[in-house]
Every structure is written in C-alpha cells, then in structure tokens.
Design a protein around this motif. Structure first.
Motif, PDB file in Angstrom:
ATOM      1  N   VAL A  59      18.662  -3.702  -2.601  1.00  0.00           N
ATOM      2  CA  VAL A  59      17.685  -4.109  -3.616  1.00  0.00           C
ATOM      3  C   VAL A  59      16.532  -4.859  -2.952  1.00  0.00           C
ATOM      4  CG1 VAL A  59      17.300  -5.630  -5.614  1.00  0.00           C
ATOM      5  CG2 VAL A  59      19.349  -4.198  -5.510  1.00  0.00           C
ATOM      6  N   ALA A  60      16.885  -5.819  -2.072  1.00  0.00           N
ATOM      7  CA  ALA A  60      15.847  -6.607  -1.395  1.00  0.00           C
ATOM      8  C   ALA A  60      14.890  -5.688  -0.643  1.00  0.00           C
ATOM      9  CB  ALA A  60      16.501  -7.593  -0.425  1.00  0.00           C
ATOM     10  N   LYS A  61      15.454  -4.754   0.115  1.00  0.00           N
ATOM     11  CA  LYS A  61      14.598  -3.860   0.914  1.00  0.00           C
ATOM     12  C   LYS A  61      13.768  -2.950   0.017  1.00  0.00           C
ATOM     13  CE  LYS A  61      17.946  -2.994   4.299  1.00  0.00           C
ATOM     14  NZ  LYS A  61      18.513  -2.266   5.419  1.00  0.00           N
ATOM     15  N   ALA A  62      14.400  -2.437  -1.047  1.00  0.00           N
ATOM     16  CA  ALA A  62      13.693  -1.491  -1.920  1.00  0.00           C
ATOM     17  C   ALA A  62      12.534  -2.167  -2.643  1.00  0.00           C
ATOM     18  CB  ALA A  62      14.668  -0.885  -2.933  1.00  0.00           C
ATOM     19  N   VAL A  63      12.759  -3.388  -3.118  1.00  0.00           N
ATOM     20  CA  VAL A  63      11.694  -4.074  -3.868  1.00  0.00           C
ATOM     21  C   VAL A  63      10.596  -4.524  -2.911  1.00  0.00           C
ATOM     22  CG1 VAL A  63      11.153  -6.046  -5.352  1.00  0.00           C
ATOM     23  CG2 VAL A  63      13.244  -4.737  -5.735  1.00  0.00           C
ATOM     24  N   TRP A  64      10.995  -5.051  -1.751  1.00  0.00           N
ATOM     25  CA  TRP A  64       9.990  -5.504  -0.774  1.00  0.00           C
ATOM     26  C   TRP A  64       9.107  -4.346  -0.325  1.00  0.00           C
ATOM     27  CZ3 TRP A  64       7.421  -9.477   0.772  1.00  0.00           C
ATOM     28  CH2 TRP A  64       6.832  -9.535   2.035  1.00  0.00           C
ATOM     29  N   SER A  65       9.698  -3.160  -0.179  1.00  0.00           N
ATOM     30  CA  SER A  65       8.916  -2.061   0.394  1.00  0.00           C
ATOM     31  C   SER A  65       8.412  -1.077  -0.652  1.00  0.00           C
ATOM     32  CB  SER A  65       9.729  -1.332   1.468  1.00  0.00           C
ATOM     33  OG  SER A  65      10.955  -0.920   0.932  1.00  0.00           O
ATOM     34  N   VAL A  66       8.547  -1.406  -1.937  1.00  0.00           N
ATOM     35  CA  VAL A  66       8.013  -0.498  -2.943  1.00  0.00           C
ATOM     36  C   VAL A  66       6.497  -0.392  -2.742  1.00  0.00           C
ATOM     37  CG1 VAL A  66       7.596  -2.172  -4.817  1.00  0.00           C
ATOM     38  CG2 VAL A  66       8.220   0.173  -5.359  1.00  0.00           C
ATOM     39  N   GLU A  67       5.957   0.805  -2.948  1.00  0.00           N
ATOM     40  CA  GLU A  67       4.568   1.038  -2.553  1.00  0.00           C
ATOM     41  C   GLU A  67       3.536   0.474  -3.516  1.00  0.00           C
ATOM     42  OE1 GLU A  67       4.115   5.230  -1.819  1.00  0.00           O
ATOM     43  OE2 GLU A  67       5.690   5.216  -0.304  1.00  0.00           O
ATOM     44  N   VAL A  68       3.875   0.398  -4.800  1.00  0.00           N
ATOM     45  CA  VAL A  68       2.861  -0.062  -5.763  1.00  0.00           C
ATOM     46  C   VAL A  68       2.920  -1.585  -5.906  1.00  0.00           C
ATOM     47  CG1 VAL A  68       2.827   2.067  -7.098  1.00  0.00           C
ATOM     48  CG2 VAL A  68       4.406   0.243  -7.750  1.00  0.00           C
ATOM     49  N   PRO A  69       1.783  -2.202  -6.223  1.00  0.00           N
ATOM     50  CA  PRO A  69       1.810  -3.643  -6.491  1.00  0.00           C
ATOM     51  C   PRO A  69       2.804  -3.962  -7.602  1.00  0.00           C
ATOM     52  CG  PRO A  69      -0.445  -2.858  -6.329  1.00  0.00           C
ATOM     53  CD  PRO A  69       0.428  -1.634  -6.333  1.00  0.00           C
ATOM     54  N   MET A  70       3.569  -5.027  -7.408  1.00  0.00           N
ATOM     55  CA  MET A  70       4.614  -5.364  -8.388  1.00  0.00           C
ATOM     56  C   MET A  70       4.469  -6.830  -8.810  1.00  0.00           C
ATOM     57  SD  MET A  70       7.986  -4.043  -9.226  1.00  0.00           S
ATOM     58  CE  MET A  70       9.237  -4.051  -8.027  1.00  0.00           C
ATOM     59  N   ILE A  71       4.406  -7.025 -10.105  1.00  0.00           N
ATOM     60  CA  ILE A  71       4.271  -8.367 -10.677  1.00  0.00           C
ATOM     61  C   ILE A  71       5.611  -8.770 -11.281  1.00  0.00           C
ATOM     62  CG2 ILE A  71       3.124  -9.741 -12.467  1.00  0.00           C
ATOM     63  CD1 ILE A  71       0.864  -7.548 -12.396  1.00  0.00           C
ATOM     64  N   ALA A  72       6.123  -9.947 -10.928  1.00  0.00           N
ATOM     65  CA  ALA A  72       7.303 -10.476 -11.615  1.00  0.00           C
ATOM     66  C   ALA A  72       6.812 -11.320 -12.787  1.00  0.00           C
ATOM     67  CB  ALA A  72       8.149 -11.312 -10.667  1.00  0.00           C
ATOM     68  N   ASP A  97      15.261 -14.771  -5.630  1.00  0.00           N
ATOM     69  CA  ASP A  97      14.743 -13.999  -4.499  1.00  0.00           C
ATOM     70  C   ASP A  97      14.117 -12.685  -4.944  1.00  0.00           C
ATOM     71  OD1 ASP A  97      15.550 -16.044  -2.881  1.00  0.00           O
ATOM     72  OD2 ASP A  97      17.492 -15.141  -2.424  1.00  0.00           O
ATOM     73  N   LEU A  98      14.668 -12.115  -6.013  1.00  0.00           N
ATOM     74  CA  LEU A  98      14.090 -10.872  -6.530  1.00  0.00           C
ATOM     75  C   LEU A  98      12.624 -11.091  -6.931  1.00  0.00           C
ATOM     76  CD1 LEU A  98      14.554  -7.924  -7.353  1.00  0.00           C
ATOM     77  CD2 LEU A  98      15.372  -8.753  -9.570  1.00  0.00           C
ATOM     78  N   THR A  99      12.331 -12.241  -7.548  1.00  0.00           N
ATOM     79  CA  THR A  99      10.923 -12.512  -7.901  1.00  0.00           C
ATOM     80  C   THR A  99      10.077 -12.637  -6.637  1.00  0.00           C
ATOM     81  OG1 THR A  99      10.952 -14.963  -7.898  1.00  0.00           O
ATOM     82  CG2 THR A  99      11.686 -13.875  -9.913  1.00  0.00           C
ATOM     83  N   LEU A 100      10.688 -13.212  -5.580  1.00  0.00           N
ATOM     84  CA  LEU A 100       9.929 -13.470  -4.350  1.00  0.00           C
ATOM     85  C   LEU A 100       9.589 -12.189  -3.604  1.00  0.00           C
ATOM     86  CD1 LEU A 100      11.941 -16.548  -3.019  1.00  0.00           C
ATOM     87  CD2 LEU A 100       9.857 -16.557  -4.390  1.00  0.00           C
ATOM     88  N   PHE A 101      10.414 -11.153  -3.768  1.00  0.00           N
ATOM     89  CA  PHE A 101      10.133  -9.880  -3.107  1.00  0.00           C
ATOM     90  C   PHE A 101       9.037  -9.098  -3.840  1.00  0.00           C
ATOM     91  CE2 PHE A 101      14.421 -10.473  -1.157  1.00  0.00           C
ATOM     92  CZ  PHE A 101      13.990 -10.441   0.166  1.00  0.00           C
ATOM     93  N   CYS A 102       8.659  -9.557  -5.042  1.00  0.00           N
ATOM     94  CA  CYS A 102       7.512  -8.957  -5.730  1.00  0.00           C
ATOM     95  C   CYS A 102       6.227  -9.523  -5.119  1.00  0.00           C
ATOM     96  CB  CYS A 102       7.575  -9.264  -7.227  1.00  0.00           C
ATOM     97  SG  CYS A 102       9.011  -8.532  -8.055  1.00  0.00           S
ATOM     98  N   ASP A 103       5.088  -8.927  -5.469  1.00  0.00           N
ATOM     99  CA  ASP A 103       3.823  -9.363  -4.864  1.00  0.00           C
ATOM    100  C   ASP A 103       3.255 -10.600  -5.536  1.00  0.00           C
ATOM    101  OD1 ASP A 103       3.306  -7.054  -2.994  1.00  0.00           O
ATOM    102  OD2 ASP A 103       3.599  -6.012  -4.901  1.00  0.00           O
ATOM    103  N   ILE A 104       3.403 -10.658  -6.846  1.00  0.00           N
ATOM    104  CA  ILE A 104       2.749 -11.699  -7.653  1.00  0.00           C
ATOM    105  C   ILE A 104       3.770 -12.180  -8.675  1.00  0.00           C
ATOM    106  CG2 ILE A 104       0.911 -12.081  -9.374  1.00  0.00           C
ATOM    107  CD1 ILE A 104      -0.587  -9.676  -8.001  1.00  0.00           C
TER     108      ILE A 104
END
Ligand SMILES: CC(C)(COP(=O)(O)OP(=O)(O)OC[C@H]1O[C@@H](n2cnc3c(N)ncnc32)[C@H](O)[C@@H]1OP(=O)(O)O)[C@@H](O)C(=O)NCCC(=O)NCCSC(=O)/C=C1/CC=CC=CO1
Length: 266
Positions: free
Chosen positions: A95-108, A120-127
């Motif tokens: 999950v950590a790797k997938a969210v960190w490396s997802v290609e589109v900008p991600m807002i939590a 940590d899941l929120t932290l792996f998002c961009d914003i």
C-alpha cells in the motif's frame, strides 16, 4: 471486490473512500490492501484521471492496523515472526509503495483521526487538507510495535526529523491546528466543508495538462532520492517530450490570448 473502498469519478477527478466506518476504517485487512493497490493501478492506467482524493467514511480517516486482528492473532497477524514479516511485505508495505508512486496528484481529505498506518497513508499522498476534527498519530510504539509501513521514512520527510521523533516517540496525537503549524496539512476546514475544499483543489489541479501533471509528480518523487544532477538530467528528457505536445502549444496560446486552455493529454 468488496465495498471496503468506494470509488467515484467525475470530470477526471476520482474520489476514493475507505469504507469500514464502524471500525474507523482500518487498512490492514487483506481485501482492503488489495482494493487500495488495485485502485492505484487503475489511477495509473486510466489516462482520463487527472487527480484523486482519498478520504474516510464516517468519523475517522483511518484507524490504521486492525487491532482486533492483532489481539486475536488473526489474518496477517497469524503466525511466527517470519510469517508476520512476510505479511507486512505482501500487505501494508505494498500500500505504501502503491500510494507513494501513484502517478496522479493525490489529495488526502482527512475527515477525522488518522492513526498509525492511517496517519502514514495520508503522508504518502501529495497534499493533505484537514477537517477541524482531524488528528494525526504516529502511535506504533503505543501499540508495542514499530512503523512497518514506511512511516519512519515518510514522516521525517514531511515534518522534519525533530517533529517526527516527537510524534513517533511520544505516540501523542496532534490536532489539526498543530498539523497546520508543522506543515503537515495545507488547510483546515469545518467538517462539512472538507470535501468541497478537497474538490476545489482537485479541480484547480485537474484544469492543467494531464501528462505534464504526471511527469511533474514523477520528477518530484525522483527528487526525494536523487542528486540535483540526476533530476536535471531526467527533467531535461521530460521537458524535451513536453515541448512536443499539443497541450504545451495550447497552453502557450491560451496564455497569450488570455483565455482558459483546453487540454486533452496529447
Ligand atoms: C481515535 C479512534 C480512531 C476513533 O475514536 P472513536 O471515534 O471514539 O471510535 P471508538 O469508539 O474508539 O471505536 C469505534 C469502533 O472501532 C473499533 N476500532 C477503532 N480502531 C480500531 C482499529 N485500529 N482496529 C480495529 N477496530 C478498531 C473500536 O474497537 C470500536 O469497535 P466496537 O464498537 O466493536 O467497540 C479510536 O478508535 C482509536 O484510537 N483507535 C485505535 C487506533 C490505533 O491505535 N490504531 C493502531 C495504530 S498502529 C498501526 O496502524 C499498526 C499497523 C500494524 C499492522 C500492519 C501495518 C501497519 O500498521
């Protein structure tokens, strides 16, 4: 597929909602892990998606690891040290790797407590945009474990070593105001305004050329582990490609003609 991760999409913006509200959205159950990873794959492959929002159903964003499974040594917590180690690799670490490396900008859109792996899941998002009711807790030691989900890597990058140490060693939750002061979130809203604020930001992102958004995100990700020379080399290559796109030509024309650009990812 279960209904533990709800997905909607509108005008190139995907909204993903963790959906086990009765347990405050724990994220270590195998089906939840698989659904999050599948959703990240989908965001990468569907080029019509320009931005994503991740939030939680009900009162919390996410309560992190499933404590009931931990207590009962059930699911991924069943077995000896080797088995648990492998479960982490096959589970939350993906999950950590997938969210960190997802290609589109991600807002939590952090609608309430975000604990442990949920923090940590929120932290792996961009914003991160926080409701006034949001709290963030890096509370693994409080549970008698360590952050097996990459928290010790991402938290210092988001808040600096000293504040990360304070959060991880005390396990104390920090409230939304503190999170704002520490730069962990960029905005606080009343609970009822959270999704509008997240959607507003997503729209401001999504109006930009989509390929360039993905490339920009990739460059920033590369930047976290590369030298300046490496990033300059990669950005020159991306820039070479970007200058050839129709969206670049359209963006320049739109700016000169003082109108809104229309971008289609070509
Ligand atoms: C602050 C809370 C998140 C929310 O508080 P509140 O809204 O008052 O809700 P509660 O009344 O406390 O809880 C409602 C029900 O949800 C159950 N529940 C809460 N958290 C969990 C959880 N993590 N796992 C399973 N179930 C949970 C709670 O028992 C209630 O159920 P019943 O109605 O049946 O009684 C608050 O709930 C809270 O502090 N929760 C604990 C948060 C926590 O410490 N999480 C663990 C962090 S460590 C971690 O994430 C660990 C891992 C380990 C494994 C792999 C990978 C990574 O992470």
């Amino acid at each position: 597929m279960t209904d533990k991760l709800l997905i909607t999409q509108e005008d190139g913006i995907a909204t993903l909602t963790l959906n086990m509200p009765d347990l405050r959205n724990p994220i270590t159950d195998t089906d939840v892990v698989e659904e999050i990873c599948a959703a990240m794959d989908w965001l990468n492959s569907d080029q019509s998606i320009r931005c994503a929002i991740l939030t939680g159903a009900g009162k919390a964003f996410s309560s992190g690891g499933n404590l009931k499974h931990m207590r009962d040594k059930e699911g991924i917590f069943n077995g000896d040290a080797i088995a648990v180690r492998n479960s982490y690799r096959a589970g939350i670490q993906r999950v950590a790797k997938a969210v960190w490396s997802v290609e589109v900008p991600m807002i939590a859109a952090v609608n309430g407590p975000a604990y442990g792996a949920g923090c940590d899941l929120t932290l792996f998002c961009d914003i991160r945009i926080a409701s006034e009711t949001a709290v963030f807790a890096e509370n693994f030691v409080n549970v008698g474990i360590v952050s097996g989900d990459g928290g010790s890597w991402i938290l210092p990058r988001q808040v600096g070593l000293s504040r990360a140490a304070e959060m991880a060693f005390t396990a104390d939750p920090i409230d939304a105001e503190t999170a704002l002061a520490w730069g962990l979130v960029s905005q606080i809203t009343p609970p009822e305004g959270l999704m509008d604020a997240a959607m507003n930001m997503a729209k401001r992102i999504a109006r930009n050329p989509p390929r360039q958004l993905r490339l920009t995100k990739r460059l920033m990700r590369e930047g976290t582990n590369s030298t300046l020379d490496q990033v300059l080399e990669l950005s020159a290559a991306y820039q070479g490609a970007a200058h050839q796109t129709q969206d670049h030509a359209e963006a320049v024309s739109a700016l000169l003609e003082r109108r809104e650009g229309k971008f289609n990812g070509t």
